[in-house]
Motif scaffolding. Structure first.
Motif, short mmCIF file in Angstrom:
data_model
loop_
_atom_site.label_atom_id
_atom_site.label_comp_id
_atom_site.label_asym_id
_atom_site.label_seq_id
_atom_site.Cartn_x
_atom_site.Cartn_y
_atom_site.Cartn_z
N ILE A 163 0.83 -1.20 0.00
CA ILE A 163 0.00 0.00 0.00
C ILE A 163 0.87 1.25 0.00
CG2 ILE A 163 -1.64 1.34 1.39
CD1 ILE A 163 -2.89 -1.32 2.24
N CYS A 164 1.92 1.25 0.83
CA CYS A 164 2.80 2.42 0.89
C CYS A 164 3.45 2.71 -0.45
CB CYS A 164 3.88 2.19 1.95
SG CYS A 164 3.25 2.19 3.65
N TYR A 165 3.87 1.67 -1.15
CA TYR A 165 4.55 1.87 -2.43
C TYR A 165 3.62 2.49 -3.48
CZ TYR A 165 8.11 -1.30 -0.53
OH TYR A 165 9.07 -1.89 0.26
N GLN A 166 2.30 2.26 -3.33
CA GLN A 166 1.35 2.75 -4.32
C GLN A 166 0.23 3.54 -3.65
OE1 GLN A 166 0.62 -1.25 -6.04
NE2 GLN A 166 1.50 -0.44 -7.93
N GLU A 167 0.60 4.39 -2.69
CA GLU A 167 -0.40 5.06 -1.86
C GLU A 167 -1.35 5.95 -2.64
OE1 GLU A 167 2.35 8.85 -0.40
OE2 GLU A 167 1.60 7.41 1.05
N ARG A 168 -0.95 6.42 -3.81
CA ARG A 168 -1.83 7.30 -4.59
C ARG A 168 -3.03 6.56 -5.15
NH1 ARG A 168 2.14 11.43 -8.02
NH2 ARG A 168 3.21 12.32 -6.19
N LEU A 169 -3.00 5.24 -5.09
CA LEU A 169 -4.13 4.46 -5.58
C LEU A 169 -5.28 4.44 -4.57
CD1 LEU A 169 -2.29 1.31 -7.02
CD2 LEU A 169 -3.23 3.24 -8.32
N PHE A 170 -5.03 4.89 -3.34
CA PHE A 170 -5.98 4.68 -2.27
C PHE A 170 -6.50 5.97 -1.67
CE2 PHE A 170 -2.80 1.28 -2.36
CZ PHE A 170 -3.63 0.22 -2.70
N ASP A 171 -7.68 5.87 -1.05
CA ASP A 171 -8.25 7.04 -0.41
C ASP A 171 -7.62 7.27 0.96
OD1 ASP A 171 -9.45 5.21 1.35
OD2 ASP A 171 -11.39 5.29 0.33
N ARG A 172 -8.02 8.38 1.60
CA ARG A 172 -7.41 8.76 2.88
C ARG A 172 -7.65 7.70 3.95
NH1 ARG A 172 -8.70 14.61 5.25
NH2 ARG A 172 -7.41 15.12 3.42
N GLU A 173 -8.81 7.08 3.95
CA GLU A 173 -9.12 6.09 4.98
C GLU A 173 -8.15 4.91 4.93
OE1 GLU A 173 -12.83 3.35 6.66
OE2 GLU A 173 -13.15 4.75 4.99
N VAL A 174 -7.84 4.44 3.72
CA VAL A 174 -6.89 3.34 3.58
C VAL A 174 -5.51 3.77 4.06
CG1 VAL A 174 -5.70 1.83 1.94
CG2 VAL A 174 -8.16 2.24 1.71
N ARG A 175 -5.07 4.97 3.67
CA ARG A 175 -3.75 5.44 4.07
C ARG A 175 -3.67 5.63 5.59
NH1 ARG A 175 -4.69 8.81 -0.45
NH2 ARG A 175 -4.91 10.65 0.90
#
Length: 233
Positions: A140-152
């Motif tokens: 997830i960290c490597y591709q954090e732009r794929l995810f919304d704020r809740e996931v991050r």
């Protein structure tokens, strides 16, 4: 992080059309069992090639579902990622609970209990037939732009919680065995996560599954040198 797949290796087994066992499906209910199967398939794919290269269509195909069947359980890829992450963290937490509880059962001394627990953790990692498949948190960290704020935010909170768990253990050790050199216990707590995730990357890059076990044991030796009085080191 570290060891969800050691606790739940069925999630990353080879072969298509993974299914939840009939006994488990009966206990969970058909809908919950389908949801679990989707999460297993998606996690295996993500750990193998990352979120960006994992499509909902391939998860649907491998699960043997229709699109409407998939979207009944997960409205989009972010919803899938959130539940995968919660499942992954819960599995890791359960494994840590078991390992550290076992260490305390075997020794009342906080340092010895932690050293035993780290040995058990290393042995658990060495028992994985093809090495650790990867870390969902890192993916997830490597591709954090794929995810919304809740996931991050869920990802960050998971890491902070693990570091806090390790810091609590170190506080208990330091109360009995003050460090032999000045150290920041927060940094030492962070160190375990850094070593494990770094070792996972190195073991996959160099095709050497034993790296993870060996790095955990090196951390164990460092902890012993930090805290044990000369008579115990």
């Amino acid at each position: 992080m570290v060891a969800a797949e050691a606790q739940n290796r069925r999630a990353v087994g080879n072969g298509r059309n993974r299914t939840v066992s009939p006994v488990l499906e009966k206990r969970m209910g058909k809908g919950e069992a389908t949801r679990e199967r989707i999460l297993e398939i998606a996690e295996a794919a993500v750990l193998a090639k990352g979120f960006g290269a994992t499509s909902i269509d391939e998860v649907i195909a491998e699960a043997g579902l229709t699109k409407s069947g998939f979207f009944y359980h997960f409205k989009d890829k972010n919803a899938l990622a959130r539940e995968m992450l919660r499942r992954y963290v819960a599995t890791n937490d359960h494994l840590f609970d078991e390992i550290f509880a076992r260490g305390h059962q075997l020794s009342d001394d906080p340092l010895q209990a932690f050293l035993i627990s780290l040995k058990l953790l290393a042995e658990t990692m060495s028992d994985l037939p093809n090495g650790h498949p990867g870390c969902l948190i890192a993916s997830i960290c490597y591709q954090e732009r794929l995810f919304d704020r809740e996931v991050r935010e869920l990802t960050a909170r998971s890491v902070r919680d693990w570091n806090a768990r390790f810091r609590g253990i170190l506080d208990g050790i330091a109360a009995v065995y003050p460090p032999r050199e000045p150290v920041d216990l927060d940094d030492v707590a962070d160190m375990l996560s850094c070593i494990v995730d770094g070792a996972i990357i190195m073991s996959k890059t160099l095709n050497d599954p034993s790296r993870l076990e060996r790095q955990i044991l090196i951390f164990r030796s460092c902890v012993k040198l930090m805290f044990a009085p000369p008579s115990l080191s």
